[in-house]
Write a protein that holds these residues in place. Structure first.
Motif, PDB file in Angstrom:
ATOM      1  N   ILE A   1      30.295  52.990  26.593  1.00 48.01           N
ATOM      2  CA  ILE A   1      31.075  52.237  25.594  1.00 48.01           C
ATOM      3  C   ILE A   1      32.218  53.112  25.064  1.00 48.01           C
ATOM      4  CG2 ILE A   1      30.999  51.243  23.254  1.00 48.01           C
ATOM      5  CD1 ILE A   1      28.118  50.289  23.954  1.00 48.01           C
ATOM      6  N   ASN A   2      31.913  54.380  24.797  1.00 45.44           N
ATOM      7  CA  ASN A   2      32.929  55.302  24.304  1.00 45.44           C
ATOM      8  C   ASN A   2      34.082  55.436  25.318  1.00 45.44           C
ATOM      9  OD1 ASN A   2      33.637  58.603  24.421  1.00 45.44           O
ATOM     10  ND2 ASN A   2      33.815  57.635  22.419  1.00 45.44           N
ATOM     11  N   ALA A   3      33.716  55.563  26.605  1.00 49.98           N
ATOM     12  CA  ALA A   3      34.738  55.687  27.659  1.00 49.98           C
ATOM     13  C   ALA A   3      35.599  54.437  27.700  1.00 49.98           C
ATOM     14  CB  ALA A   3      34.057  55.921  29.006  1.00 49.98           C
ATOM     15  N   CYS A   4      34.952  53.289  27.531  1.00 45.82           N
ATOM     16  CA  CYS A   4      35.671  52.008  27.580  1.00 45.82           C
ATOM     17  C   CYS A   4      36.609  51.854  26.373  1.00 45.82           C
ATOM     18  CB  CYS A   4      34.656  50.879  27.639  1.00 45.82           C
ATOM     19  SG  CYS A   4      35.405  49.299  28.002  1.00 45.82           S
ATOM     20  N   LEU A   5      36.104  52.209  25.200  1.00 47.80           N
ATOM     21  CA  LEU A   5      36.933  52.082  23.988  1.00 47.80           C
ATOM     22  C   LEU A   5      38.131  53.038  24.031  1.00 47.80           C
ATOM     23  CD1 LEU A   5      34.203  51.817  21.170  1.00 47.80           C
ATOM     24  CD2 LEU A   5      35.577  49.967  22.126  1.00 47.80           C
TER      25      LEU A   5
ATOM     26  N   THR B   1      43.020  50.744  29.886  1.00 45.70           N
ATOM     27  CA  THR B   1      42.939  49.750  30.972  1.00 45.70           C
ATOM     28  C   THR B   1      41.638  48.944  30.900  1.00 45.70           C
ATOM     29  OG1 THR B   1      41.862  51.266  32.504  1.00 45.70           O
ATOM     30  CG2 THR B   1      44.279  51.247  32.507  1.00 45.70           C
ATOM     31  N   CYS B   2      40.720  49.376  30.027  1.00 46.73           N
ATOM     32  CA  CYS B   2      39.441  48.661  29.898  1.00 46.73           C
ATOM     33  C   CYS B   2      39.639  47.498  28.920  1.00 46.73           C
ATOM     34  CB  CYS B   2      38.382  49.625  29.386  1.00 46.73           C
ATOM     35  SG  CYS B   2      36.743  48.919  29.350  1.00 46.73           S
ATOM     36  N   ASN B   3      39.369  46.301  29.391  1.00 41.97           N
ATOM     37  CA  ASN B   3      39.684  45.105  28.618  1.00 41.97           C
ATOM     38  C   ASN B   3      38.656  44.879  27.498  1.00 41.97           C
ATOM     39  OD1 ASN B   3      40.831  42.762  27.811  1.00 41.97           O
ATOM     40  ND2 ASN B   3      40.141  41.545  29.558  1.00 41.97           N
TER      41      ASN B   3
ATOM     42  N   VAL C   1      31.809  44.454  23.156  1.00 42.83           N
ATOM     43  CA  VAL C   1      31.414  45.511  24.091  1.00 42.83           C
ATOM     44  C   VAL C   1      30.009  46.031  23.763  1.00 42.83           C
ATOM     45  CG1 VAL C   1      32.497  47.536  22.972  1.00 42.83           C
ATOM     46  CG2 VAL C   1      32.306  47.467  25.420  1.00 42.83           C
ATOM     47  N   ALA C   2      29.657  46.070  22.475  1.00 46.34           N
ATOM     48  CA  ALA C   2      28.310  46.514  22.086  1.00 46.34           C
ATOM     49  C   ALA C   2      27.254  45.539  22.606  1.00 46.34           C
ATOM     50  CB  ALA C   2      28.218  46.621  20.566  1.00 46.34           C
ATOM     51  N   MET C   3      27.517  44.228  22.430  1.00 42.16           N
ATOM     52  CA  MET C   3      26.551  43.199  22.887  1.00 42.16           C
ATOM     53  C   MET C   3      26.427  43.247  24.413  1.00 42.16           C
ATOM     54  SD  MET C   3      26.045  41.153  19.870  1.00 42.16           S
ATOM     55  CE  MET C   3      25.512  39.585  20.304  1.00 42.16           C
ATOM     56  N   ASP C   4      27.553  43.518  25.064  1.00 41.71           N
ATOM     57  CA  ASP C   4      27.583  43.620  26.519  1.00 41.71           C
ATOM     58  C   ASP C   4      26.562  44.631  27.030  1.00 41.71           C
ATOM     59  OD1 ASP C   4      29.011  42.100  28.164  1.00 41.71           O
ATOM     60  OD2 ASP C   4      30.587  43.563  28.595  1.00 41.71           O
ATOM     61  N   TYR C   5      26.379  45.712  26.267  1.00 45.07           N
ATOM     62  CA  TYR C   5      25.455  46.775  26.682  1.00 45.07           C
ATOM     63  C   TYR C   5      24.112  46.686  25.952  1.00 45.07           C
ATOM     64  CZ  TYR C   5      28.999  48.922  29.547  1.00 45.07           C
ATOM     65  OH  TYR C   5      29.915  49.150  30.552  1.00 45.07           O
ATOM     66  N   GLY C   6      23.833  45.510  25.397  1.00 46.32           N
ATOM     67  CA  GLY C   6      22.503  45.263  24.853  1.00 46.32           C
ATOM     68  C   GLY C   6      22.256  45.769  23.437  1.00 46.32           C
ATOM     69  N   PHE C   7      23.325  46.167  22.712  1.00 44.37           N
ATOM     70  CA  PHE C   7      23.147  46.570  21.314  1.00 44.37           C
ATOM     71  C   PHE C   7      23.302  45.326  20.444  1.00 44.37           C
ATOM     72  CE2 PHE C   7      24.532  50.569  23.276  1.00 44.37           C
ATOM     73  CZ  PHE C   7      23.561  51.440  22.788  1.00 44.37           C
ATOM     74  N   LEU C   8      22.178  44.782  19.975  1.00 45.03           N
ATOM     75  CA  LEU C   8      22.241  43.510  19.248  1.00 45.03           C
ATOM     76  C   LEU C   8      22.342  43.735  17.734  1.00 45.03           C
ATOM     77  CD1 LEU C   8      19.619  41.539  21.369  1.00 45.03           C
ATOM     78  CD2 LEU C   8      22.085  41.757  21.716  1.00 45.03           C
ATOM     79  N   HIS C   9      21.904  44.909  17.301  1.00 45.22           N
ATOM     80  CA  HIS C   9      21.965  45.219  15.873  1.00 45.22           C
ATOM     81  C   HIS C   9      23.178  46.109  15.643  1.00 45.22           C
ATOM     82  CE1 HIS C   9      21.031  46.737  11.927  1.00 45.22           C
ATOM     83  NE2 HIS C   9      19.993  45.904  11.827  1.00 45.22           N
TER      84      HIS C   9
ATOM     85  N   GLY D   1      30.957  61.325  16.299  1.00 46.48           N
ATOM     86  CA  GLY D   1      31.607  61.801  15.086  1.00 46.48           C
ATOM     87  C   GLY D   1      32.612  60.837  14.480  1.00 46.48           C
ATOM     88  N   GLU D   2      32.624  59.589  14.944  1.00 40.46           N
ATOM     89  CA  GLU D   2      33.505  58.573  14.324  1.00 40.46           C
ATOM     90  C   GLU D   2      32.936  57.190  14.620  1.00 40.46           C
ATOM     91  OE1 GLU D   2      37.406  58.842  16.104  1.00 40.46           O
ATOM     92  OE2 GLU D   2      36.722  58.085  18.037  1.00 40.46           O
ATOM     93  N   LEU D   3      33.422  56.204  13.899  1.00 42.48           N
ATOM     94  CA  LEU D   3      32.961  54.824  14.134  1.00 42.48           C
ATOM     95  C   LEU D   3      33.622  54.267  15.395  1.00 42.48           C
ATOM     96  CD1 LEU D   3      33.103  53.506  10.468  1.00 42.48           C
ATOM     97  CD2 LEU D   3      31.043  53.800  11.858  1.00 42.48           C
ATOM     98  N   PRO D   4      32.934  53.337  16.086  1.00 40.59           N
ATOM     99  CA  PRO D   4      33.530  52.758  17.303  1.00 40.59           C
ATOM    100  C   PRO D   4      34.875  52.081  17.013  1.00 40.59           C
ATOM    101  CG  PRO D   4      31.498  51.603  16.683  1.00 40.59           C
ATOM    102  CD  PRO D   4      31.562  52.830  15.858  1.00 40.59           C
TER     103      PRO D   4
END
Length: 319
Positions: free
Chosen positions: A270-274, A278-280, A287-295, A308-311
């Motif tokens: 997720i960090n690499a994508c954010l 070029t990552c849409n 993107v969080a839900m995409d990787y199964g982070f529901l909370h 060390g920072e917020l997404p």
């Protein structure tokens, strides 16, 4: 001729018939398409068809230079063998004239654009995506998160060892007087296994249960399936080891439990994508839900601890 065995007149559904009638039948059984006919003449089309376990076998000729187009096939693969004549394929900004003895593979997300010659006849094998999934599962091959893709879309039949004989055997079995569903299912599995081993795909055929089920093989499996629901039980089953051995392997190699390791890898992805322009990405939630982070609160917290920072800050910085 080697193709003579790919369905016989015993499977004939249409003989010298209206091409639109044949096209309607094909839409129902083989895959959705549009047929564009030449303005002049009255071409006569022929079609042989058999269902075989979850496969469809079909032999078709339109008797004219028709053009067949279709959007993506969605949940099916098409394997097409040219028996007679020529067929022009267009796709991905390329085109190729198929000749007898050549094979075309169409992935579920590939649009179809084919122009037949007057004397063109082809054999089509329709394979549902779920069959490839179950074969990968059965063989313990790494099923890619985005589904199986054939990376090369054309082959010479004689380069694929034993493949045409296997097709012929399946056609023969499909026309047998006594239909044996169990036998048909086995054959369907065999033909798909053969396709996956003879042709270039994105499937990793290193079984996690083979002697090379090193930590690297398991880590590679996780990396390819990060968007899927992977738990320790699934990993242990795939790697054919006990949960205890799996935990030991992760402790030695990653200093973490399998669950924490997977979460860490998802956060890194997720960090690499954010960070990557070029990552849409529309927003962090998606993107969080995409990787199964529901909370989302817990996700932001874990992300901040690791980077060390917020997404949302990472995403803002790249604009």
């Amino acid at each position: 001729m080697m193709h003579a065995q790919l369905l016989s007149p015993r499977s004939r559904i249409f003989d010298h018939a209206d091409p639109y009638a044949v096209s309607g039948y094909v839409n129902q059984h083989v895959g959705n398409h549009r047929l564009l006919m030449p303005r002049a003449g009255r071409p006569l089309a022929s079609l042989d068809h058999r269902k075989f376990a979850s496969l469809d076998l079909c032999r078709i000729s339109y008797g004219a230079s028709v053009r067949v187009t279709s959007g993506a096939l969605d949940s099916i693969y098409h394997l097409q063998v040219l028996l007679r004549g020529h067929c022009l394929w267009r796709g991905h900004g390329q085109e190729h004239y198929f000749e007898p003895g050549e094979l075309l593979l169409i992935n579920p997300d590939d649009p179809v654009d084919l122009t037949y010659s007057d004397d063109c006849e082809k054999f089509i094998l329709k394979v549902p995506t779920r069959l490839l999934e179950s074969v990968c599962d059965e063989q313990r091959w790494g099923y890619p998160g985005q589904g199986v893709r054939f990376l090369q879309n054309r082959y010479q039949l004689d380069q694929l060892e034993g493949f045409v004989n296997l097709l012929a055997m399946i056609c023969q079995e499909a026309e047998a007087t006594e239909q044996l569903p169990k036998v048909q299912e086995h054959y369907a599995q065999i033909i798909v296994s053969k396709m996956l081993s003879l042709m270039k795909t994105n499937v990793s055929r290193v079984s996690l249960g083979s002697s090379s089920a090193t930590f690297e093989a398991i880590a590679d499996y996780i990396a390819r399936n990060l968007k899927q629901d992977i738990d320790s039980e699934t990993l242990a089953r795939q790697a054919r080891m006990s949960l205890r051995s799996l935990y030991g392997l992760f402790e030695r190699n990653a200093g973490a439990t399998p669950k924490n390791y997977i979460r860490q890898k998802r956060l890194e992805r997720i960090n690499a994508c954010l960070n990557d322009p070029t990552c849409n990405v529309r927003n962090v939630t998606e993107v969080a839900m995409d990787y199964g982070f529901l909370h989302l609160g817990r996700f932001s917290d874990s992300y901040r601890k690791q980077f060390g920072e917020l997404p949302s800050d990472t995403l803002k910085r790249r604009h």
